[in-house]
Write a protein that holds these residues in place. Structure first.
Motif, PDB file in Angstrom:
ATOM      1  N   PHE A  74     -44.391 -15.742  35.222  1.00  0.00           N
ATOM      2  CA  PHE A  74     -44.164 -15.218  33.994  1.00  0.00           C
ATOM      3  C   PHE A  74     -45.514 -14.949  33.302  1.00  0.00           C
ATOM      4  O   PHE A  74     -45.318 -15.623  33.344  1.00  0.00           O
ATOM      5  N   ASP A  75     -45.464 -14.092  32.731  1.00  0.00           N
ATOM      6  CA  ASP A  75     -45.910 -13.440  30.990  1.00  0.00           C
ATOM      7  C   ASP A  75     -46.391 -13.618  30.458  1.00  0.00           C
ATOM      8  O   ASP A  75     -46.743 -13.626  28.949  1.00  0.00           O
ATOM      9  N   ALA A  76     -45.015 -14.577  30.241  1.00  0.00           N
ATOM     10  CA  ALA A  76     -44.330 -15.182  28.658  1.00  0.00           C
ATOM     11  C   ALA A  76     -44.895 -13.428  27.249  1.00  0.00           C
ATOM     12  O   ALA A  76     -44.523 -13.169  25.851  1.00  0.00           O
ATOM     13  N   GLY A 127     -44.685 -18.837  30.010  1.00  0.00           N
ATOM     14  CA  GLY A 127     -43.319 -17.683  30.766  1.00  0.00           C
ATOM     15  C   GLY A 127     -42.749 -16.799  30.125  1.00  0.00           C
ATOM     16  O   GLY A 127     -42.863 -15.728  30.739  1.00  0.00           O
ATOM     17  N   MET A 128     -41.556 -17.867  29.472  1.00  0.00           N
ATOM     18  CA  MET A 128     -40.351 -17.214  29.275  1.00  0.00           C
ATOM     19  C   MET A 128     -41.337 -16.359  27.879  1.00  0.00           C
ATOM     20  O   MET A 128     -42.525 -16.865  27.304  1.00  0.00           O
ATOM     21  N   PRO A 129     -40.756 -15.253  26.648  1.00  0.00           N
ATOM     22  CA  PRO A 129     -40.880 -14.649  26.160  1.00  0.00           C
ATOM     23  C   PRO A 129     -41.955 -15.279  24.917  1.00  0.00           C
ATOM     24  O   PRO A 129     -41.030 -16.384  24.955  1.00  0.00           O
ATOM     25  N   GLY A 130     -42.749 -15.468  24.543  1.00  0.00           N
ATOM     26  CA  GLY A 130     -43.505 -15.955  23.770  1.00  0.00           C
ATOM     27  C   GLY A 130     -43.815 -17.335  23.718  1.00  0.00           C
ATOM     28  O   GLY A 130     -44.284 -18.162  22.475  1.00  0.00           O
ATOM     29  N   SER A 131     -43.442 -17.923  24.708  1.00  0.00           N
ATOM     30  CA  SER A 131     -44.463 -19.299  25.505  1.00  0.00           C
ATOM     31  C   SER A 131     -44.615 -19.373  26.184  1.00  0.00           C
ATOM     32  O   SER A 131     -45.443 -18.603  26.913  1.00  0.00           O
ATOM     33  N   GLY A 132     -46.423 -19.110  25.564  1.00  0.00           N
ATOM     34  CA  GLY A 132     -47.861 -18.928  25.906  1.00  0.00           C
ATOM     35  C   GLY A 132     -47.961 -19.741  26.898  1.00  0.00           C
ATOM     36  O   GLY A 132     -47.444 -21.243  26.367  1.00  0.00           O
ATOM     37  N   PHE A 133     -49.156 -20.557  27.472  1.00  0.00           N
ATOM     38  CA  PHE A 133     -49.811 -20.712  28.686  1.00  0.00           C
ATOM     39  C   PHE A 133     -50.749 -21.599  27.071  1.00  0.00           C
ATOM     40  O   PHE A 133     -51.526 -22.818  27.935  1.00  0.00           O
ATOM     41  N   GLY A 134     -50.847 -21.366  25.998  1.00  0.00           N
ATOM     42  CA  GLY A 134     -51.866 -22.023  25.740  1.00  0.00           C
ATOM     43  C   GLY A 134     -51.593 -22.821  24.736  1.00  0.00           C
ATOM     44  O   GLY A 134     -52.664 -22.817  23.734  1.00  0.00           O
ATOM     45  N   GLY A 185     -25.782 -20.251  33.319  1.00  0.00           N
ATOM     46  CA  GLY A 185     -26.370 -19.022  33.413  1.00  0.00           C
ATOM     47  C   GLY A 185     -27.315 -19.226  32.587  1.00  0.00           C
ATOM     48  O   GLY A 185     -27.931 -20.275  32.182  1.00  0.00           O
ATOM     49  N   GLY A 186     -28.374 -18.092  32.631  1.00  0.00           N
ATOM     50  CA  GLY A 186     -29.238 -17.794  31.354  1.00  0.00           C
ATOM     51  C   GLY A 186     -28.997 -17.460  30.621  1.00  0.00           C
ATOM     52  O   GLY A 186     -28.642 -16.020  30.209  1.00  0.00           O
ATOM     53  N   THR A 187     -30.493 -16.943  30.033  1.00  0.00           N
ATOM     54  CA  THR A 187     -30.143 -15.663  28.725  1.00  0.00           C
ATOM     55  C   THR A 187     -31.224 -14.797  28.849  1.00  0.00           C
ATOM     56  O   THR A 187     -30.914 -13.261  28.609  1.00  0.00           O
ATOM     57  N   PHE A 188     -31.830 -14.536  30.080  1.00  0.00           N
ATOM     58  CA  PHE A 188     -32.579 -12.953  30.019  1.00  0.00           C
ATOM     59  C   PHE A 188     -32.222 -12.468  31.569  1.00  0.00           C
ATOM     60  O   PHE A 188     -32.894 -11.486  31.931  1.00  0.00           O
ATOM     61  N   THR A 189     -31.280 -12.890  32.392  1.00  0.00           N
ATOM     62  CA  THR A 189     -31.129 -11.974  33.349  1.00  0.00           C
ATOM     63  C   THR A 189     -29.576 -11.015  33.303  1.00  0.00           C
ATOM     64  O   THR A 189     -28.916 -11.538  33.356  1.00  0.00           O
ATOM     65  N   PRO A 190     -30.299  -9.796  33.543  1.00  0.00           N
ATOM     66  CA  PRO A 190     -29.362  -9.220  32.930  1.00  0.00           C
ATOM     67  C   PRO A 190     -28.236  -8.732  33.997  1.00  0.00           C
ATOM     68  O   PRO A 190     -27.544  -9.146  35.232  1.00  0.00           O
ATOM     69  N   GLU A 241     -40.725  -8.642  27.740  1.00  0.00           N
ATOM     70  CA  GLU A 241     -39.972  -8.365  28.939  1.00  0.00           C
ATOM     71  C   GLU A 241     -40.491  -9.320  30.530  1.00  0.00           C
ATOM     72  O   GLU A 241     -41.210  -8.463  31.563  1.00  0.00           O
ATOM     73  N   PRO A 242     -40.729 -10.394  30.382  1.00  0.00           N
ATOM     74  CA  PRO A 242     -41.139 -10.954  31.701  1.00  0.00           C
ATOM     75  C   PRO A 242     -40.785 -10.420  33.493  1.00  0.00           C
ATOM     76  O   PRO A 242     -41.324 -10.660  34.240  1.00  0.00           O
ATOM     77  N   VAL A 243     -39.445 -10.546  33.250  1.00  0.00           N
ATOM     78  CA  VAL A 243     -38.724 -10.348  34.258  1.00  0.00           C
ATOM     79  C   VAL A 243     -39.211  -8.831  34.410  1.00  0.00           C
ATOM     80  O   VAL A 243     -39.180  -8.763  35.799  1.00  0.00           O
ATOM     81  N   ALA A 244     -39.035  -7.625  33.950  1.00  0.00           N
ATOM     82  CA  ALA A 244     -39.406  -6.319  34.270  1.00  0.00           C
ATOM     83  C   ALA A 244     -40.887  -6.509  35.215  1.00  0.00           C
ATOM     84  O   ALA A 244     -41.776  -6.097  35.981  1.00  0.00           O
TER      85      ALA A 244
END
Length: 413
Positions: free
Chosen positions: A77-79, A320-327, A189-194, A82-85
């Motif tokens: 995921f790219d953080a 990888g989740m929204p707003g959770s960057g790798f740095g 369940g989770g928060t970002f699976t439509p 909309e990482p899923v899209a």
């Protein structure tokens, strides 16, 4: 006497924090040999035991400590918002290339080991092996492959759908056959699976969860459970999972609401040495206006409760989740301090404690002879200046120097 190999070196530091809580060695030296720590301790003693021809790298008054362990990340995921899209629009080749860049960003932030808890097409295994053999720069990677989930369940698009006890057992074995280090199960369940189940709702019952954990343990691996809802947490504990991810004790539309359940289960978690990874990232602070300070405080209070009961709480960012960057790994550690952990305990959650929980205590997490030379160099003493952890001066991964500052490289003699 033969000349030491070019990869050997002695690191000189003003302060060594070897890892175990409370230990500190001023005016220290660490000997790195073939990617491992060969010696560590007071400078004069170490140098007296070391071949004088070994190259010396003077860290110029800085502090040396174990490299960080991010116990929960998703390199696919790219953080983005909309990482899923973004993932579903990309092919595996481009995703793998992007994963390599994210792994390097973790390394730049001081993370020398990361546990990837959910990928697509087993891409993390290819990346793990490329880093291990030196083809790519990055942290040591532990893999789980596509996480197990019910049909249409949380993260179904990663390819891990399995329904019922027998399907779950077969799916777990397939991951072990592929070479994963861990089994990851979406217990709730989770928060970002439509269209998927909400976080507090269980996806699997005790029989399915037990089957997954049993298969992992049968073949010497470990099992991690994504759990938010209280019922799911109780089942995951009973099934024997090694780590609980998120573990928010949610009973409905809120998060961290069931404090009675947290108290009830805390002693069991501590007795079983089941670790909890609450996935706190630096990006959480950016979300405060939307989440609300009261909600975040309830989460922190619950982490503090578990910690006071002796539960092993370990650092992980859900990168990888929204707003959770790798740095931003070190920024996430600030939340543990706000939850009531001391600075020494916070450092332990990201090093020795995490290594123990992930089954890596014999490989990393401390600066001791025989372990991997996974090292972090910072300018100040993080016990009194925690902010120094956010800007590593240099990082060593299994003895390889990454992101060297000019003055570090130039002091090799």
């Amino acid at each position: 006497m033969t000349t030491p190999p070019a990869t050997d070196r002695v690191l000189l530091a003003a302060l060594l924090l070897p890892g175990p809580r409370g230990e500190a060695v001023p005016d220290a030296a660490v000997v790195v040999r073939d990617g491992l720590i060969a010696d560590a301790g007071p400078r004069e003693q170490v140098l007296a035991r070391t071949d004088p021809r070994t190259p010396v790298l003077d860290l110029a008054g800085r502090t040396l400590l174990p490299g960080f362990i991010d116990a929960h990340a998703h390199l696919v995921f790219d953080a983005s918002p909309e990482p899923v899209a973004a993932l579903r629009a990309a092919d595996d080749r481009s995703v793998l290339l992007a994963m390599a860049g994210r792994a390097r960003a973790l390394l730049d932030a001081g993370v020398t080991t990361v546990r990837d808890l959910g990928d697509r097409s087993y891409l993390s295994l290819a990346l793990r092996d490329a880093v291990a053999d030196g083809t790519l720069a990055g942290p040591r990677i532990l893999t789980a492959g596509p996480p197990l989930t019910i049909t249409g369940g949380h993260c179904w698009f990663l390819g891990g759908e399995a329904d019922g006890e027998e399907e779950v057992r077969r799916a777990a074995r397939a991951r072990l056959r592929a070479g994963t280090d861990w089994i990851k199960v979406m217990a709730t369940g989770g928060t970002f699976t439509p269209g998927g189940p909400p976080p507090w709702r269980s996806q699997y019952g005790l029989p399915e969860l037990t089957a997954a954990a049993e298969e992992a343990h049968r073949f010497g691996r470990r099992a991690a459970a994504h759990v938010h809802g209280t019922a799911g947490i109780e089942d995951a504990v009973a099934a024997g999972f090694d780590t609980l991810e998120h573990c928010s004790f949610s009973t409905g539309a809120g998060v961290a609401t069931d404090r009675d359940a947290a108290r009830r289960l805390a002693d069991r978690l501590a007795a079983r040495d089941t670790a909890v990874c609450p996935t706190l990232s630096g990006g959480l602070r950016d979300k405060l206006p939307d989440l609300g300070e009261e909600l975040v405080q309830r989460v922190l209070d619950q982490i503090g409760l578990l910690h006071r009961h002796g539960v092993r709480v370990i650092a992980g960012t859900d990168a990888g989740m929204p707003g959770s960057g790798f740095g931003r790994f070190a920024e996430g550690l600030d939340w543990f301090a706000e939850a009531g952990l001391s600075t020494a305990e916070v450092l332990e959650s990201a090093t020795t404690g995490a290594a123990h929980a992930l089954g890596l205590a014999d490989r990393t997490g401390r600066i001791a002879p025989g372990l991997g030379a996974d090292l972090l160099v910072v300018d100040d003493d993080p016990r009194t200046s925690p902010a120094t952890l956010r800007t590593p001066h240099a990082v060593f991964a299994r003895g390889r120097l990454h992101r060297p500052h000019d003055s570090v490289e130039g002091s090799l003699r």
